[in-house]
Motif scaffolding. Structure first.
Motif, short mmCIF file in Angstrom:
data_model
loop_
_atom_site.label_atom_id
_atom_site.label_comp_id
_atom_site.label_asym_id
_atom_site.label_seq_id
_atom_site.Cartn_x
_atom_site.Cartn_y
_atom_site.Cartn_z
N LYS A 234 0.88 -1.18 0.00
CA LYS A 234 0.00 0.00 0.00
C LYS A 234 0.91 1.22 0.00
O LYS A 234 1.89 1.27 0.74
CB LYS A 234 -0.87 0.02 1.26
N PRO A 235 0.58 2.21 -0.85
CA PRO A 235 1.49 3.36 -0.99
C PRO A 235 1.90 4.00 0.34
O PRO A 235 3.08 4.26 0.55
CB PRO A 235 0.68 4.33 -1.85
N LYS A 267 -0.92 -0.59 -7.80
CA LYS A 267 -2.00 -0.20 -8.72
C LYS A 267 -1.90 -0.98 -10.02
O LYS A 267 -0.80 -1.20 -10.53
CB LYS A 267 -1.90 1.29 -9.04
N GLU A 269 -4.04 -0.09 -12.83
CA GLU A 269 -4.29 0.84 -13.94
C GLU A 269 -2.99 1.65 -14.13
O GLU A 269 -2.47 2.22 -13.17
CB GLU A 269 -5.47 1.75 -13.58
N MET A 271 -1.88 4.52 -15.36
CA MET A 271 -1.71 5.93 -14.97
C MET A 271 -1.62 6.03 -13.44
O MET A 271 -0.80 6.77 -12.90
CB MET A 271 -2.89 6.77 -15.46
N ASP A 272 -2.48 5.29 -12.74
CA ASP A 272 -2.42 5.28 -11.27
C ASP A 272 -1.09 4.69 -10.80
O ASP A 272 -0.51 5.12 -9.81
CB ASP A 272 -3.57 4.46 -10.68
N ILE A 274 1.81 4.76 -12.32
CA ILE A 274 2.92 5.71 -12.49
C ILE A 274 2.87 6.78 -11.40
O ILE A 274 3.89 7.16 -10.84
CB ILE A 274 2.87 6.35 -13.90
N ALA A 275 1.66 7.24 -11.07
CA ALA A 275 1.53 8.22 -9.99
C ALA A 275 2.04 7.62 -8.67
O ALA A 275 2.73 8.29 -7.89
CB ALA A 275 0.08 8.68 -9.85
N GLU A 276 1.71 6.35 -8.44
CA GLU A 276 2.20 5.68 -7.22
C GLU A 276 3.73 5.57 -7.26
O GLU A 276 4.41 5.86 -6.27
CB GLU A 276 1.58 4.28 -7.12
N SER A 278 5.81 7.44 -8.63
CA SER A 278 6.48 8.73 -8.44
C SER A 278 6.77 8.98 -6.96
O SER A 278 7.74 9.65 -6.61
CB SER A 278 5.64 9.87 -9.02
N ILE A 279 5.95 8.43 -6.09
CA ILE A 279 6.20 8.56 -4.64
C ILE A 279 7.53 7.88 -4.30
O ILE A 279 8.36 8.42 -3.58
CB ILE A 279 5.08 7.87 -3.82
N GLU A 294 4.38 1.14 -21.66
CA GLU A 294 4.27 1.96 -22.86
C GLU A 294 5.01 3.27 -22.67
O GLU A 294 5.11 3.79 -21.57
CB GLU A 294 2.79 2.22 -23.19
N GLY A 296 4.37 6.38 -23.37
CA GLY A 296 3.66 7.53 -22.80
C GLY A 296 3.57 7.46 -21.28
O GLY A 296 3.40 8.47 -20.61
N PHE A 297 3.67 6.26 -20.71
CA PHE A 297 3.66 6.11 -19.25
C PHE A 297 5.05 6.30 -18.66
O PHE A 297 5.21 6.86 -17.59
CB PHE A 297 3.17 4.71 -18.85
N PRO A 300 7.25 10.26 -18.52
CA PRO A 300 7.10 11.16 -17.38
C PRO A 300 7.81 10.64 -16.12
O PRO A 300 8.48 11.41 -15.42
CB PRO A 300 5.58 11.21 -17.15
N LEU B 220 7.57 19.42 -14.37
CA LEU B 220 8.33 18.20 -14.60
C LEU B 220 9.25 18.40 -15.80
O LEU B 220 8.82 18.88 -16.85
CB LEU B 220 7.35 17.05 -14.87
N GLN B 278 -1.55 9.77 -22.83
CA GLN B 278 -0.96 9.29 -21.57
C GLN B 278 0.05 10.32 -21.05
O GLN B 278 0.01 10.73 -19.88
CB GLN B 278 -0.22 7.97 -21.82
N LEU B 282 -0.04 12.58 -17.56
CA LEU B 282 0.94 12.23 -16.53
C LEU B 282 1.95 13.35 -16.28
O LEU B 282 2.50 13.47 -15.19
CB LEU B 282 1.68 10.94 -16.92
N TRP B 283 2.18 14.19 -17.30
CA TRP B 283 3.12 15.30 -17.09
C TRP B 283 2.61 16.20 -15.97
O TRP B 283 3.34 16.60 -15.08
CB TRP B 283 3.32 16.08 -18.39
N LEU B 286 2.41 13.99 -12.45
CA LEU B 286 3.66 13.78 -11.70
C LEU B 286 4.26 15.07 -11.19
O LEU B 286 4.93 15.08 -10.16
CB LEU B 286 4.69 13.01 -12.54
#
Lengths: 443, 324
Positions: A234-235, A267, A269, A271-272, A274-276, A278-279, A294, A296-297, A300, B220, B278, B282-283, B286
């Motif tokens: 868990k994050p 996660k 999904e 996008m979620d 990648i956000a996780e 980033s922590i 991919e 695009g994920f 960033p 970012l 995507q 995400l840019w 993040l």
């Protein structure tokens, strides 16, 4: 606890031979005291001194190397502003051994392609984690072989079944994969395998107390090439564990936790996920295992990694050569700025937004901003005149007008005289460039 | 064997700032938002209590903004109607605050009058119940007139007004004092200027709990690391009882993230960078999630899809039931 530089110095041979890579023994002692460098780089240290210094001189977090140049750990601070973070989070993308060989190859090739070029940097995903989900050691060994044959990236072989690791690891040992997991039930056999093949191995336990016990027991087997997984998925728990492991290693020099840490996302999904992730990039993961595969994920996330692991004491610079923005022509305006990347890319962004094709010439100011460079005598008219001449811009445009930052308007006369170019004073901040450029082209 | 955790005992905490005012408090907001108040590093529940979770202020502009189509399309036909747009942000996307940016005031653009700007603020106030952040067009002279009119029109609403900067803070601070609003103090990625500006504003008589710091982040890939470290230092300063660094921080995430090429260039233009749908979302996401780890309290955001992701990221991190 750590010794001071002088205490360490007393134990050194005091030959000042420089063979350790540091010019004097005292400087070497200071480096050891700061947690940087290893005593082993001194060829003349006595065994008695070695024993006395070994624990005090070891870096607070062990450096673990695996695969194709991946380095984990060896960090010395909790906050990047205290010094810097040294070894960017190793990012691995997972594949399952339940895929058939054709799909596996396709997926590996997709992961191989997760590399990027932006702002003059090249970065990419570092490795592939092969997950044993088939329950079949033979299948796992085959899948690992297929992956190894199709990638140059670092490998992580991940199974809770020691038989699967025993089946898969020997054939790819030359690629120095990271192994996992050694846990409470199987650590003796998994660590023995790792030791035999000289590979680093993940120790996984549920929570810090259990992890502490496991590390102590695994160390007792006479091996120390470890990466830690505190088991949380868990994050908010993972953040807490990553922070505690780093704090205990750095602030308390707590040896059982003096190893790099791997984080797994929870996660599904992308996008979620990648956000996780980033922590964990910002807070202390030495490696992350991801599902997202991919471009695009990943761009960033890898950009964030590059940013966070930038040395705060060494500003990033761009090449001090002529850059063009858009479809340039002989009427294109010519801007000069500095080679500090933040300054340069702020200017470039605004010039681009002006939609007027232009040339930008960053002057080599050792990566400082306009005002800092000017104050330090690195933005002199002579230097800018030389740079204009050497850039060859005169052959590319049909005019001799150069735009300088508003902050250094004072150098206009001298620059005009030295360079023979007509100097136009631009805006002080890059944010003023769009309206400036428009009025210039209308006037 | 149980491990003894390293828990920091900080002598102080981030100051609390209250935004908005309900009818009992002299305003017309249906609820207020409190930011700051934490006595710990971000989301480390073992160390203290996350008193107020970070909030998202969604960006609304008074004229149709020059944003990319992928973002504009998500708002449908409300972009020429700030009141309807703000409603959509609150009702559909769950914005905690509205960040109303009066770019129509720009003398080099629409050059709208301060009265027109104040009218837009009133319309948005009437349309939504959440507290408002209102900033000008970043032309210092014009903003001083515009924000004076806005402060008067929004009297009693306990707005957050911006931007006060080192060479232009007096008139906005005065307007906030007269009409009892809060002020955003913006400093260019410099902790000393940040402190200095807070001192100057405070010396004029505006209490510290009416100031929010805008550290002027980079997005970012464009200097976010400078902001990240300045913010970590400011947070540590606040916890160490440096009162002039103790204000909650607002980050202009949506603005900074979306002015990059990476958030706008199509995959056709940059095939090596992957799918824009995507990458663009995400840019911004993040930029927000990284700065949350450095101590951001208010995130200015633009793309509804990124807002959704960041809302879930925040929810995961403030979940105090675990990690204790």
């Amino acid at each position: 606890m750590g010794l001071t530089g002088l205490e360490i110095y007393k134990q050194l041979p005091k030959k000042n031979c420089g063979e350790c890579g540091t010019p004097t023994c005292l400087a070497f002692a200071m480096a050891l005291a700061a947690g940087k460098g290893a005593l082993d780089s001194c060829p003349y240290v006595s065994d008695a001194a070695r024993d006395a210094l070994a624990s005090a001189s070891a870096p607070p977090i062990k450096s673990i190397k695996f695969g194709n140049g991946s380095v984990l750990g060896d960090e010395t601070v909790l906050f990047r502003h205290d010094k810097t973070f040294y070894h960017p989070t190793t990012v691995l993308v997972q594949v399952s051994d339940t895929l058939n060989d054709t799909d596996l190859v396709a997926k590996v090739e997709q992961i191989n392609d997760l590399e990027f070029d932006r702002v003059g940097l090249h970065y990419g995903v570092d490795g592939i984690a092969v997950l044993e989900e088939s329950g079949d050691p033979t299948r796992f060994a085959q899948a690992v072989k297929v992956v190894a044959d199709h990638t140059e990236k670092s490998l992580l072989l991940l199974s809770d079944n020691v038989a699967a690791l025993q089946a898969a690891a020997p054939a790819v040992a030359a690629k120095k994969p990271l192994l996992g997991n050694a846990a409470e039930g199987n650590y003796e056999a998994v660590v023995a395998l790792a030791k035999e093949l000289a590979l680093p191995v993940i120790l996984k336990a549920n929570g810090l107390d259990a992890l502490n016990d496991l590390v102590e027991k695994a160390q007792a087997l006479g091996y120390k090439e470890f990466v830690l997984d505190p088991g949380s998925r868990k994050p908010v728990e993972t953040l807490a564990n990553l922070t505690q492991l780093r704090r205990l290693a750095i602030k308390k020099k707590y040896r059982p936790f003096g190893y790099p840490v791997v984080a797994f996302t929870s996660k599904n999904e992308p996008m979620d996920e990648i956000a996780e992730a980033s922590i964990y990039v910002t807070k202390y993961a030495s490696a992350i295992v991801l599902k997202a595969d991919e471009k695009g994920f990943l761009l960033p996330l890898l950009t964030l990694r590059a940013n966070i692991y930038t040395d705060p004491q060494k500003p990033i610079q761009v090449e001090p050569t002529l850059h063009s923005v858009g479809d340039v022509n002989p009427e294109s305006p010519v801007y000069v700025t500095t080679n500090f990347s933040l300054t340069y890319y702020s200017v470039e962004g605004e010039v681009e937004a002006s939609k007027i094709p232009s040339y930008i010439l960053p002057i080599d100011t050792d990566g400082t901003s306009v005002l800092t460079a000017y104050a330090a005598g690195k933005y002199e008219p002579e230097k800018i005149a030389d740079a204009l001449l050497n850039s060859g811009v005169a052959d590319k445009v049909g005019h001799k007008n150069v735009i300088i930052p508003g902050y250094v308007a004072v150098i206009s006369g001298k620059l005009q005289e030295k360079s023979g170019w007509k100097v136009i004073v631009g805006p002080r901040e890059s944010s003023g460039i769009v309206s400036f450029a428009r009025s210039l082209s209308n006037g | 064997m149980p491990v003894t955790l390293v828990k920091e005992r900080f002598p102080s905490k981030v100051g609390e700032v209250i935004l908005g005012a309900t009818s009992e408090q002299g305003g017309t907001r249906t609820s207020t938002v409190v930011v700051g108040g934490d006595n710990l590093l971000p989301f480390l529940h073992f160390e203290g209590k996350v008193v107020n979770r970070p909030v998202i202020a969604m960006e609304v502009t008074d004229i149709v903004p020059p944003w990319n189509e992928a973002i504009k399309a998500q708002f449908g036909d409300v972009l020429d109607n700030p009141a309807a747009w703000a409603q959509k942000c609150v009702n559909e996307f769950g914005a905690d605050l509205i960040y109303l940016k009066l770019i129509g005031a720009d003398p080099e653009g629409f050059n709208r009058s301060p009265e027109d700007c104040a009218r837009v603020v009133k319309e948005v106030l009437a349309a939504v119940g959440v507290p408002l952040v209102v900033v000008g067009c970043e032309n210092a002279e014009k903003d001083n007139e515009v924000l004076a009119a806005v402060a008067e029109a929004g009297a009693g609403e306990n707005l957050l007004l911006g931007l006060a900067e080192q060479d232009n803070y007096k008139s906005i601070t005065a307007a906030a004092m007269v009409h009892k609003h809060n002020v955003i103090a913006r400093s260019p990625l410099d902790i000393n200027i940040c402190k200095q500006l807070n001192i100057l504003i405070n010396e004029m008589g505006l209490p510290l709990n009416r100031i929010v710091i805008d550290p002027m982040i980079g997005g970012l890939g464009f200097g976010i690391e400078y902001a990240y470290s300045i913010m970590e230092r400011a947070r540590l300063g606040a916890l160490a009882n440096d009162k002039m660094l103790s204000m909650p921080m607002i980050c202009t995430v949506g603005y900074e993230a979306n002015r990059s090429k990476e958030a706008n260039a199509s995959a056709e233009e940059f095939p090596g960078w992957g799918d824009l749908a995507q990458r663009g979302v995400l840019w911004e996401t993040l930029t927000a999630t990284a700065l949350l780890q450095a101590g951001a309290s208010i995130l200015l955001m633009r793309n509804p899809e990124a807002v959704k992701l960041v809302q879930r990221n925040i929810a995961d991190l403030v979940d105090a039931e675990v990690g204790a």
